[in-house]
Design a protein around this motif. Structure first.
Motif: not given
Length: 193
Positions: A129-147
């Motif tokens: 159960v990962v928060s939106g902020q944690t998810f957003d930081k991961f994507i913003t860092a350059g990772y994809s949804r597949a990752q």
């Protein structure tokens, strides 16, 4: 004291023997984790197959080790932290500063890898159960949804080994002794951030 045996090829159930032979061929020795998992050949086979599947992800070898180490630290698995520190530093040739930062719950010197480690830790700590902020930081860092899902695969793979090591009290192999790990003092109460 553990109630489990660390199997050799000779003592393992027949169905696990070829799997242990494969481990011996691949690593030059049979890691104690594999010998312990051999008690349940399906569990050993799952571990080997999950290893191969995780190796097929789009994450680089260093990124895969970051995920595996971050999950293992979060799960307080001394065996896996030592094993993956050894693999990361000596086989993958990852920057030792990155590995040491994960082991010591510090920020990584690489911002993208730091986002990856934090995301993996959050997946473990929050049971997915990962928060939106944690998810957003991961994507913003350059990772994809597949990752995102590849990290979940890595966490699932490490959960199998981390929990097994806790239950069977897997002794650390000589090959991993140089990277032996104890949880940092801030984790002693199991309240790591």
């Amino acid at each position: 004291m553990s109630q489990f045996k660390i199997h050799s090829i000779q003592t393992a159930p027949a169905i696990a023997q070829p799997l242990l032979e494969g481990s011996l061929k691949k690593y030059g020795f049979i890691p104690n984790l594999h010998g312990g998992l051999a008690e349940a050949p399906a569990a050993l086979k799952a571990y080997i197959e999950l290893t191969a599947l995780f190796d097929q992800t789009s994450l680089s070898p260093t990124e895969r080790q970051v995920v595996l180490l971050a999950a293992s630290v979060e799960n307080y698995c001394a065996y896996c932290v030592a094993a993956h520190s050894t693999i990361a530093k000596h086989m993958v040739k990852a920057d030792p500063a990155i590995i040491d930062a994960i082991r010591n719950l510090q920020s990584l010197p690489d911002a993208k890898l730091d986002a990856l480690a934090n995301f993996a830790r959050n997946v473990v700590k929050n049971r997915g159960v990962v928060s939106g902020q944690t998810f957003d930081k991961f994507i913003t860092a350059g990772y994809s949804r597949a990752q995102v899902l590849e990290v979940v695969l890595g966490v699932a793979f490490k959960t199998l080994s981390n929990y097994t090591n806790h239950i069977i009290d897997t002794p650390l192999d000589d090959a991993f002794q140089a990277e032996a790990w104890e949880e940092p003092s801030q984790c002693a109460s199991k309240q790591c951030a």
